[in-house]
Design a protein around this motif. Structure first.
Motif, PDB file in Angstrom:
ATOM      1  N   THR A  41      17.874  20.377  21.982  1.00 29.14           N
ATOM      2  CA  THR A  41      18.432  20.318  20.915  1.00 29.14           C
ATOM      3  C   THR A  41      19.074  19.010  20.235  1.00 29.14           C
ATOM      4  O   THR A  41      19.563  18.890  19.290  1.00 29.14           O
ATOM      5  CB  THR A  41      19.822  21.601  20.559  1.00 29.14           C
ATOM      6  N   ILE A  42      18.982  18.042  21.295  1.00 33.79           N
ATOM      7  CA  ILE A  42      19.527  16.669  20.765  1.00 33.79           C
ATOM      8  C   ILE A  42      18.329  15.858  21.149  1.00 33.79           C
ATOM      9  O   ILE A  42      18.132  15.622  22.157  1.00 33.79           O
ATOM     10  CB  ILE A  42      20.889  16.549  21.714  1.00 33.79           C
ATOM     11  N   GLU A 102      19.175  29.533  14.743  1.00 36.14           N
ATOM     12  CA  GLU A 102      19.180  28.194  13.923  1.00 36.14           C
ATOM     13  C   GLU A 102      19.955  27.188  14.912  1.00 36.14           C
ATOM     14  O   GLU A 102      19.532  26.036  14.635  1.00 36.14           O
ATOM     15  CB  GLU A 102      19.882  28.244  12.608  1.00 36.14           C
ATOM     16  N   MET A 103      20.654  27.460  15.900  1.00 34.43           N
ATOM     17  CA  MET A 103      21.083  26.470  16.735  1.00 34.43           C
ATOM     18  C   MET A 103      20.144  26.171  17.991  1.00 34.43           C
ATOM     19  O   MET A 103      20.221  25.030  18.354  1.00 34.43           O
ATOM     20  CB  MET A 103      22.306  26.951  17.260  1.00 34.43           C
ATOM     21  N   CYS A 104      19.154  27.165  18.239  1.00 29.54           N
ATOM     22  CA  CYS A 104      18.207  26.997  19.358  1.00 29.54           C
ATOM     23  C   CYS A 104      17.139  26.169  18.972  1.00 29.54           C
ATOM     24  O   CYS A 104      16.672  25.214  19.787  1.00 29.54           O
ATOM     25  CB  CYS A 104      17.966  28.248  19.906  1.00 29.54           C
ATOM     26  N   GLU A 105      16.575  26.417  17.817  1.00 24.94           N
ATOM     27  CA  GLU A 105      15.216  25.811  17.256  1.00 24.94           C
ATOM     28  C   GLU A 105      15.379  24.532  16.549  1.00 24.94           C
ATOM     29  O   GLU A 105      15.825  24.738  15.168  1.00 24.94           O
ATOM     30  CB  GLU A 105      14.260  26.785  16.465  1.00 24.94           C
ATOM     31  N   ASP A 106      15.482  23.435  17.142  1.00 28.27           N
ATOM     32  CA  ASP A 106      15.523  22.327  16.167  1.00 28.27           C
ATOM     33  C   ASP A 106      13.922  21.552  16.316  1.00 28.27           C
ATOM     34  O   ASP A 106      13.439  21.180  17.104  1.00 28.27           O
ATOM     35  CB  ASP A 106      16.483  21.279  17.066  1.00 28.27           C
ATOM     36  N   SER A 107      13.651  21.407  15.135  1.00 29.99           N
ATOM     37  CA  SER A 107      12.243  21.169  14.831  1.00 29.99           C
ATOM     38  C   SER A 107      11.978  19.827  15.386  1.00 29.99           C
ATOM     39  O   SER A 107      10.906  19.380  15.662  1.00 29.99           O
ATOM     40  CB  SER A 107      11.694  21.274  13.317  1.00 29.99           C
ATOM     41  N   GLU A 108      12.879  18.768  14.892  1.00 30.72           N
ATOM     42  CA  GLU A 108      12.763  17.356  15.135  1.00 30.72           C
ATOM     43  C   GLU A 108      12.595  17.250  16.823  1.00 30.72           C
ATOM     44  O   GLU A 108      11.848  16.517  17.366  1.00 30.72           O
ATOM     45  CB  GLU A 108      13.875  16.579  15.001  1.00 30.72           C
ATOM     46  N   CYS A 109      13.640  18.188  17.625  1.00 29.39           N
ATOM     47  CA  CYS A 109      13.377  18.088  18.969  1.00 29.39           C
ATOM     48  C   CYS A 109      12.305  18.480  19.566  1.00 29.39           C
ATOM     49  O   CYS A 109      11.581  17.934  20.521  1.00 29.39           O
ATOM     50  CB  CYS A 109      14.537  18.900  19.522  1.00 29.39           C
ATOM     51  N   TYR A 110      11.832  19.609  18.925  1.00 25.70           N
ATOM     52  CA  TYR A 110      10.481  20.095  19.531  1.00 25.70           C
ATOM     53  C   TYR A 110       9.300  19.196  19.565  1.00 25.70           C
ATOM     54  O   TYR A 110       8.627  19.108  20.297  1.00 25.70           O
ATOM     55  CB  TYR A 110      10.298  21.706  18.825  1.00 25.70           C
TER      56      TYR A 110
END
Length: 226
Positions: free
Chosen positions: A107-108, A135-143
């Motif tokens: 997530t970071i 919404e806290m778990c899926e960070d598109s930028e991180c994925y």
């Protein structure tokens, strides 16, 4: 740095399971997984911060790590990326002598400086079974960042067959290679692992995904520092 523990053991999960390693477990986390087996790194309603967290200088952490003869370091948590700048400085002293794995919830996004110092990323994205807000778990930028790295593996915690649809949708959405994906049973005790391990391995096989057991649970159960 806010540190939970530093100890020698074997890597219990992922592609390096069974190898002798040093664990650097950082304190603090930005998620609150209901099945987390290291709540003593962040759950201050049930654990005493003053007893569970050691505030050490980077040099102190370096000295503790270097007292071991092993040159394979696994940084875990908690969520290590909450102390990313300190980790980058620490690793600048330890590299190139150490092979470094980082366990993160994805997530970071790490800085370029830290990215260049890490040999292997073990990303454990959280899904609905963690009971965190999605919404806290899926960070598109991180994925996107991690899915484009060859030195990254995604470990998804699975409780039962109902988790597979959510996981496969994420794998497809972010174009993650099946070879980068490991399904891992959600189990905290030897008994739980024995009950669920076979069915999760079968799910991995039937979906053309990798599988990771939890060797440390199989050997030591809930015992800390193992």
């Amino acid at each position: 740095m806010k540190i939970s523990e530093i100890f020698k053991s074997i890597q219990g999960e992922g592609i390096n399971a069974g190898k002798d390693v040093i664990f650097l477990r950082t304190a603090l986390c930005n998620l609150k997984c209901s099945w987390c087996d290291t709540k003593y790194t962040w759950d201050w309603d049930n654990y005493d911060y003053s007893k569970e967290v050691k505030e050490l200088s980077i040099n102190q952490v370096k000295d503790e790590i270097e007292q071991f003869s092993i040159k394979h370091l696994v940084i875990t948590g908690g969520e290590p990326m909450m102390q990313a700048d300190d980790l980058a400085e620490l690793l600048s002293f330890l590299k190139p002598d150490f092979y470094v794995e980082v366990e993160t919830n994805g997530t970071i996004v790490p800085s370029k400086i830290l990215t260049d110092l890490v040999d292997q990323w073990n990303v454990s994205p959280k899904t609905s079974n963690s009971n965190n807000p999605l919404e806290m778990c899926e960070d598109s930028e991180c994925y996107t960042f991690f899915s484009n790295r060859e030195n990254c593996f995604f470990k998804f915690v699975v409780e039962n067959k109902s988790d597979i649809d959510e996981i496969t949708k994420l794998v497809k959405k972010y174009n993650i290679s099946n070879e980068q994906v490991l399904l891992m049973p959600q189990a905290q005790t030897k008994e739980e692992l024995a009950t669920i391990e076979g069915s999760i391995a079968s799910l991995a096989n039937s979906n053309d995904l990798g599988f990771s057991s939890r060797l440390h649970v199989k050997l030591w159960g809930t015992q800390r520092g193992k």
